[in-house]
Scaffold this motif. Structure first.
Motif, PDB file in Angstrom:
ATOM      1  N   THR A  91      12.069   3.174  -2.248  1.00  0.00           N
ATOM      2  CA  THR A  91      10.933   3.004  -3.158  1.00  0.00           C
ATOM      3  C   THR A  91      10.945   1.589  -3.714  1.00  0.00           C
ATOM      4  OG1 THR A  91      11.146   5.332  -3.815  1.00  0.00           O
ATOM      5  CG2 THR A  91       9.732   3.933  -5.177  1.00  0.00           C
ATOM      6  N   LYS A  93       0.836  -1.213   0.000  1.00  0.00           N
ATOM      7  CA  LYS A  93       0.000   0.000   0.000  1.00  0.00           C
ATOM      8  C   LYS A  93       0.865   1.255   0.000  1.00  0.00           C
ATOM      9  CE  LYS A  93      -3.985  -1.982   2.462  1.00  0.00           C
ATOM     10  NZ  LYS A  93      -4.836  -1.889   3.688  1.00  0.00           N
ATOM     11  N   HIS A  94       2.066   1.115   0.527  1.00  0.00           N
ATOM     12  CA  HIS A  94       2.974   2.258   0.607  1.00  0.00           C
ATOM     13  C   HIS A  94       4.016   2.152  -0.491  1.00  0.00           C
ATOM     14  CE1 HIS A  94       1.196   3.230   4.481  1.00  0.00           C
ATOM     15  NE2 HIS A  94       1.382   1.965   4.848  1.00  0.00           N
ATOM     16  N   LYS A  95       4.005   3.131  -1.369  1.00  0.00           N
ATOM     17  CA  LYS A  95       4.942   3.117  -2.493  1.00  0.00           C
ATOM     18  C   LYS A  95       6.375   3.291  -2.017  1.00  0.00           C
ATOM     19  CE  LYS A  95       6.039   5.682  -6.743  1.00  0.00           C
ATOM     20  NZ  LYS A  95       5.632   6.798  -7.638  1.00  0.00           N
ATOM     21  N   ARG A  96       6.546   4.109  -0.991  1.00  0.00           N
ATOM     22  CA  ARG A  96       7.898   4.397  -0.533  1.00  0.00           C
ATOM     23  C   ARG A  96       7.919   4.629   0.970  1.00  0.00           C
ATOM     24  NH1 ARG A  96       9.370  10.601  -2.385  1.00  0.00           N
ATOM     25  NH2 ARG A  96       7.937  11.655  -0.971  1.00  0.00           N
ATOM     26  N   LEU A  97       9.105   4.528   1.531  1.00  0.00           N
ATOM     27  CA  LEU A  97       9.333   4.797   2.945  1.00  0.00           C
ATOM     28  C   LEU A  97      10.414   5.869   3.057  1.00  0.00           C
ATOM     29  CD1 LEU A  97       9.522   1.176   4.432  1.00  0.00           C
ATOM     30  CD2 LEU A  97       7.511   2.673   4.325  1.00  0.00           C
TER      31      LEU A  97
END
Length: 416
Positions: free
Chosen positions: A171, A37-41
């Motif tokens: 990413t 759900k999260h494209k990047r951190l």
């Protein structure tokens, strides 16, 4: 730290561990993963003399502090307390040979660990453990360091090192799209788990050389030249051999010099300081055919994005910082931080004929006060910044030598 700070030597360390080929990483999605759900951190980091320090966890550990080193082909644990507290078990022993004039150091291979960075988790990771007694990185960086992470962080992700805002942006590779606004793109060669570029033009006395250079975030220097393709006589160098920095196998000794100019794409620098290590550096250059490396003092002028899977790197200049003079210090002192809080500052080495050497400072002296400020109220970074101000700046030190105190004064000036 001045000079190379800590050239982790890991340029010469390439234990395969659990590393897989780039094709395997693409096919099986190995390496760090997180909720899609999260494209990047975004991972905040601290900087110490051009070195990047991030928080991470091994298995169920407390928060650990690791250097991020693109020049390292595996993950290195260097804290004996962490090793014992986690109850880690060695699979086998091996000897590590890297930069430095000392003997190879003994290490342990530890398999099947979990590494967590923020919400990103990598399973079944192998580590190499080197005891604190053999490689005490904390004293050279000036803050608590538990280890170093390299290839495993970059292998299956797109990693942006934002030196301007002190953050790593991770990413997922299959969701990353290159845009020109993200930086100028250069081909990247990933060999033995380390990233090299071929597009840096280096001017010598006989013309411009195109070099194969390692992008090494784990070293504090500007430019380091060594290898089969480098003829150091083609550059202006100091006559004397000096202490260049700390390597995996001890002190790195060599010469300082200047490269007339250096060019990457549209960016050009003149009179660039470079280090030329002594030919007896304990490292197998013939295998890697290494010609040199670019360290943190160069890299921190850009936002740099590494895409190992598609083998390219992006450079985006940080305003006008790319034009700033390269910082090497002007005292001739190399300092090590000791003690529980790293507040005891010992002179590790003094460059011959430098202002500090002429003033009478010796290796083993303790810096007790600098410019009327108690040293134990400062950090190692604070002291190094004070020692690399403009030429002509006066420095007053009170040093302790054994049971005696000495007042010493000198003026900063370029070392070569």
């Amino acid at each position: 730290m001045k000079y190379l700070l800590i050239l982790l030597a890991v340029m010469g360390l390439s234990y395969p561990g659990n590393s897989s080929s780039l094709d395997s990483l693409k096919e099986y999605g190995l390496g760090f993963q997180w909720n899609p759900k999260h494209k990047r951190l975004v991972i905040p980091f601290e900087m110490y003399a051009n070195l990047i320090v991030i928080p991470l966890h091994i298995n169920h550990s407390d928060t650990l502090r690791f250097l991020v080193d693109t020049g390292l082909g595996t993950t290195l644990l260097t804290d004996s307390t962490v090793y014992q507290k986690l109850g880690l078990q060695s699979l086998r022993k091996l000897s590590l040979l890297g930069l430095g004039t000392g003997d190879p150091i003994e290490a342990d291979v530890i398999i099947d660990n979990q590494i967590r960075i923020g919400k990103a988790i990598a399973l079944h990771q192998n580590l190499i453990y080197v005891s604190s007694d053999q490689l005490n990185l904390s004293e050279f960086v000036g803050t608590q360091i538990h280890g170093v992470i390299g290839y495993e962080l970059f292998a299956n992700l797109v990693v942006t090192i934002d030196y301007a805002h002190h953050k790593l942006i991770l990413t997922q590779a299959n969701r990353y799209r290159y845009r020109k606004r993200k930086g100028l793109r250069f081909d990247l060669e990933v060999t033995e788990n380390k990233p090299y570029i071929h597009t840096m033009g280096i001017q010598s006395k006989q013309g411009e050389l195109t070099n194969r250079l390692l992008l090494d975030s784990g070293a504090g220097h500007v430019l380091f030249l060594e290898g089969d393709g480098i003829d150091s006589s083609q550059f202006n160098r100091a006559d004397q051999f000096v202490y260049l920095g700390k390597g995996l196998n001890g002190a790195i000794v060599g010469q300082w010099g200047r490269v007339p100019s250096m060019r990457l794409g549209p960016w050009k620098w003149s009179n660039v300081p470079a280090a030329f290590p002594q030919s007896k550096v304990r490292m197998d250059f013939s295998r890697a055919k290494l010609q040199g490396s670019l360290g943190g003092e160069f890299m921190r002028r850009f936002v740099i994005t590494f895409h190992y899977l598609d083998q390219y790197v992006l450079f985006q200049p940080i305003g006008r910082k790319w034009k700033r003079e390269f910082d090497l210090g002007m005292s001739g002192l190399n300092i090590r931080a000791k003690g529980p809080q790293f507040k005891v500052f010992m002179v590790e080495a003094v460059q011959e004929f430098s202002p500090a050497a002429i003033a009478g400072i010796l290796a083993g002296d303790e810096i007790w006060m600098i410019n009327e400020i108690r040293a134990d109220s400062l950090s190692l970074g604070d002291i190094n910044r004070m020692l690399r101000k403009k030429s002509g700046q006066k420095i007053e030190l009170i040093i302790r030598r054994g049971k005696e105190y000495h007042w010493i004064q000198f003026e900063l000036r370029p070392l070569f």
